[in-house]
Design a protein around this motif. Structure first.
Motif, PDB file in Angstrom:
ATOM      1  N   LEU A 168       0.811  -1.215   0.000  1.00  0.00           N
ATOM      2  CA  LEU A 168       0.000   0.000   0.000  1.00  0.00           C
ATOM      3  C   LEU A 168       0.847   1.268   0.000  1.00  0.00           C
ATOM      4  N   LYS A 169       0.425   2.225  -0.793  1.00  0.00           N
ATOM      5  CA  LYS A 169       0.976   3.570  -0.711  1.00  0.00           C
ATOM      6  C   LYS A 169       0.371   4.245   0.525  1.00  0.00           C
ATOM      7  N   ARG A 170       1.007   5.297   0.970  1.00  0.00           N
ATOM      8  CA  ARG A 170       0.468   6.030   2.129  1.00  0.00           C
ATOM      9  C   ARG A 170      -0.915   6.594   1.822  1.00  0.00           C
ATOM     10  N   SER A 171      -1.101   7.082   0.606  1.00  0.00           N
ATOM     11  CA  SER A 171      -2.409   7.640   0.243  1.00  0.00           C
ATOM     12  C   SER A 171      -3.481   6.564   0.217  1.00  0.00           C
ATOM     13  N   GLU A 172      -3.101   5.356  -0.236  1.00  0.00           N
ATOM     14  CA  GLU A 172      -4.061   4.247  -0.265  1.00  0.00           C
ATOM     15  C   GLU A 172      -4.427   3.809   1.144  1.00  0.00           C
ATOM     16  N   LEU A 173      -3.427   3.803   2.027  1.00  0.00           N
ATOM     17  CA  LEU A 173      -3.694   3.436   3.416  1.00  0.00           C
ATOM     18  C   LEU A 173      -4.659   4.422   4.056  1.00  0.00           C
ATOM     19  N   ALA A 174      -4.404   5.718   3.875  1.00  0.00           N
ATOM     20  CA  ALA A 174      -5.249   6.742   4.473  1.00  0.00           C
ATOM     21  C   ALA A 174      -6.671   6.717   3.901  1.00  0.00           C
ATOM     22  N   ALA A 175      -6.788   6.301   2.635  1.00  0.00           N
ATOM     23  CA  ALA A 175      -8.104   6.308   1.972  1.00  0.00           C
ATOM     24  C   ALA A 175      -8.943   5.071   2.270  1.00  0.00           C
ATOM     25  N   LEU A 176      -8.370   4.057   2.909  1.00  0.00           N
ATOM     26  CA  LEU A 176      -9.121   2.834   3.194  1.00  0.00           C
ATOM     27  C   LEU A 176     -10.333   3.128   4.061  1.00  0.00           C
ATOM     28  N   ALA A 177     -11.470   2.553   3.675  1.00  0.00           N
ATOM     29  CA  ALA A 177     -12.705   2.712   4.445  1.00  0.00           C
ATOM     30  C   ALA A 177     -13.185   1.350   4.919  1.00  0.00           C
ATOM     31  N   ALA A 178     -14.035   1.357   5.948  1.00  0.00           N
ATOM     32  CA  ALA A 178     -14.594   0.099   6.456  1.00  0.00           C
ATOM     33  C   ALA A 178     -15.339  -0.635   5.351  1.00  0.00           C
ATOM     34  N   GLU A 179     -15.918   0.126   4.443  1.00  0.00           N
ATOM     35  CA  GLU A 179     -16.662  -0.463   3.331  1.00  0.00           C
ATOM     36  C   GLU A 179     -15.755  -1.189   2.331  1.00  0.00           C
ATOM     37  N   ASP A 180     -14.447  -0.952   2.423  1.00  0.00           N
ATOM     38  CA  ASP A 180     -13.503  -1.618   1.526  1.00  0.00           C
ATOM     39  C   ASP A 180     -13.117  -3.015   2.005  1.00  0.00           C
ATOM     40  N   VAL A 181     -13.576  -3.386   3.188  1.00  0.00           N
ATOM     41  CA  VAL A 181     -13.287  -4.714   3.730  1.00  0.00           C
ATOM     42  C   VAL A 181     -14.344  -5.696   3.231  1.00  0.00           C
ATOM     43  N   SER A 259       9.876   4.259   6.826  1.00  0.00           N
ATOM     44  CA  SER A 259       8.921   5.269   6.379  1.00  0.00           C
ATOM     45  C   SER A 259       7.713   4.563   5.786  1.00  0.00           C
ATOM     46  N   GLY A 260       6.722   5.339   5.386  1.00  0.00           N
ATOM     47  CA  GLY A 260       5.539   4.750   4.785  1.00  0.00           C
ATOM     48  C   GLY A 260       5.827   4.020   3.489  1.00  0.00           C
ATOM     49  N   GLN A 261       6.990   4.293   2.882  1.00  0.00           N
ATOM     50  CA  GLN A 261       7.379   3.633   1.637  1.00  0.00           C
ATOM     51  C   GLN A 261       8.099   2.314   1.898  1.00  0.00           C
ATOM     52  N   SER A 262       8.569   2.120   3.117  1.00  0.00           N
ATOM     53  CA  SER A 262       9.399   0.952   3.442  1.00  0.00           C
ATOM     54  C   SER A 262       8.746  -0.397   3.129  1.00  0.00           C
ATOM     55  N   PRO A 263       7.446  -0.588   3.437  1.00  0.00           N
ATOM     56  CA  PRO A 263       6.839  -1.892   3.120  1.00  0.00           C
ATOM     57  C   PRO A 263       6.808  -2.192   1.630  1.00  0.00           C
ATOM     58  N   ARG A 264       6.630  -1.175   0.784  1.00  0.00           N
ATOM     59  CA  ARG A 264       6.610  -1.404  -0.661  1.00  0.00           C
ATOM     60  C   ARG A 264       7.994  -1.833  -1.151  1.00  0.00           C
ATOM     61  N   VAL A 265       9.024  -1.268  -0.535  1.00  0.00           N
ATOM     62  CA  VAL A 265      10.391  -1.655  -0.902  1.00  0.00           C
ATOM     63  C   VAL A 265      10.656  -3.096  -0.467  1.00  0.00           C
ATOM     64  N   GLY A 266      10.364  -3.388   0.796  1.00  0.00           N
ATOM     65  CA  GLY A 266      10.618  -4.733   1.317  1.00  0.00           C
ATOM     66  C   GLY A 266       9.806  -5.804   0.622  1.00  0.00           C
ATOM     67  N   ALA A 267       8.530  -5.526   0.386  1.00  0.00           N
ATOM     68  CA  ALA A 267       7.668  -6.504  -0.268  1.00  0.00           C
ATOM     69  C   ALA A 267       8.101  -6.740  -1.714  1.00  0.00           C
ATOM     70  N   SER A 268       8.525  -5.680  -2.405  1.00  0.00           N
ATOM     71  CA  SER A 268       8.994  -5.824  -3.787  1.00  0.00           C
ATOM     72  C   SER A 268      10.213  -6.735  -3.854  1.00  0.00           C
ATOM     73  N   LYS A 269      11.135  -6.552  -2.923  1.00  0.00           N
ATOM     74  CA  LYS A 269      12.325  -7.400  -2.891  1.00  0.00           C
ATOM     75  C   LYS A 269      11.949  -8.850  -2.615  1.00  0.00           C
ATOM     76  N   ALA A 270      10.991  -9.055  -1.698  1.00  0.00           N
ATOM     77  CA  ALA A 270      10.569 -10.416  -1.364  1.00  0.00           C
ATOM     78  C   ALA A 270       9.894 -11.089  -2.552  1.00  0.00           C
TER      79      ALA A 270
END
Length: 317
Positions: A168-181, A259-270
């Protein structure tokens, strides 16, 4: 670039011959550019063109019109003696001369753009990339917080889990709503735009606990929590997300700050280690181009080429 009319056909052949010789006066340049440039600009154009013509003469090739490979080789072979900015300026001059003489502009060809991207990448220091947040970090945080019933702990663990598993990007995380589950049998998902992201069993459990303790049924899924532990109505902002990932660094005792970008970096490498292609990682992370996932997994050349393609696409839109 200023709009200048090409040389008329009656004078075209003579002008091409003169430019191929490379020796032109300021008055010659002022004439072909219709007096649109200052004297300093004309001096720069004249000097740059002379450099290019001298190179072409040494290679026994024609300067006007020149082949795309000639311009690419010029960039590559002169990069040891000249700054990238100077080479780029000369390439712009070559493009201008070709357009003025009704010739196809070789500076716009992707082969030249890719060559310049590679030279720029080689000259620049390594870009400061966000520290990768890896699966082992997430596992350690789960072990640390799994028995906590504090609202902040549950929320932060859910944030780390969602960001890593969903890239997730930071903007995507912030935009998540309960209705998206969403739920499909025993599987839990979150919708990121049009993409359905499947959650692991552990993340699904954390999500269920968060929904139970927070009482959230609609609106922003992840919200700010004040210093008294009270849940707010507004979604997370960038500074809140930064603090959540800084907390992960503190808890884990890491020397780097996530940072908020760290998971995208780590997940991409994995994902790359699992054998996924850059194109597949691009799709999973919803990147518009493969440039960033290529950079994250260490394929710098592919990254620079993708950036060049993306810049060209944006410039033609």
């Amino acid at each position: 670039m200023k709009k200048i009319n090409p040389i008329d056909n009656n004078h075209l052949s003579a002008s091409i011959q003169k430019f191929n010789q490379g020796v032109l006066s300021i008055e010659d340049w002022d004439s072909v550019t219709e007096s649109r440039y200052s004297r300093n600009s004309l001096l720069s154009y004249r000097n740059d063109w002379q450099v290019f013509v001298s190179f072409c003469q040494s290679q026994h090739v024609t300067a006007l019109p020149c082949a795309v490979t000639t311009l690419r080789r010029f960039a590559e072979l002169t990069s040891q003696q000249r700054k990238v900015s100077a080479i780029r300026r000369i390439i712009v001059t070559v493009g201008l001369v070709h357009r003025l003489h009704r010739q196809r502009d070789p500076s716009k060809h992707r082969e030249v753009k890719y060559a310049m991207a590679r030279l720029l990448a080689a000259k620049l220091p390594e870009a400061k990339e966000a520290a990768p947040f890896r699966k082992r970090h997430l596992s350690a945080l789960r072990e640390h917080f799994q028995s906590s019933n504090r609202l902040r702990d549950i929320r932060d663990l859910l944030i780390w889990s969602l960001c890593y598993e969903g890239l997730l990007k930071r903007s995507e995380l912030a935009a998540l709503a309960a209705e998206d589950v969403l739920y499909d049998g025993e599987k839990a998902y979150v919708m990121i735009g049009e993409q359905r992201v499947v959650l692991s069993e552990q993340t699904a459990v954390t999500l269920a606990i968060w929904l139970k303790y927070s009482g959230i049924h609609q609106g922003p899924l992840l919200r700010r929590i004040n210093k008294h532990g009270h849940l707010g109505d507004t979604p997370l902002d960038p500074s809140s997300i930064y603090r959540v990932f800084r907390r992960a660094s503190d808890v884990l005792g890491e020397s780097v700050v996530f940072s908020g970008q760290s998971p995208r970096v780590g997940a991409s490498k994995a994902l790359a280690k699992q054998g996924l292609s850059i194109k597949q990682i691009q799709h999973l992370g919803r990147w518009k181009s493969p440039a960033m996932p290529a950079q994250y997994v260490g394929n710098r050349e592919a990254s620079e080429q993708a950036k060049a393609r993306y810049r060209h696409k944006k410039s033609t839109e």
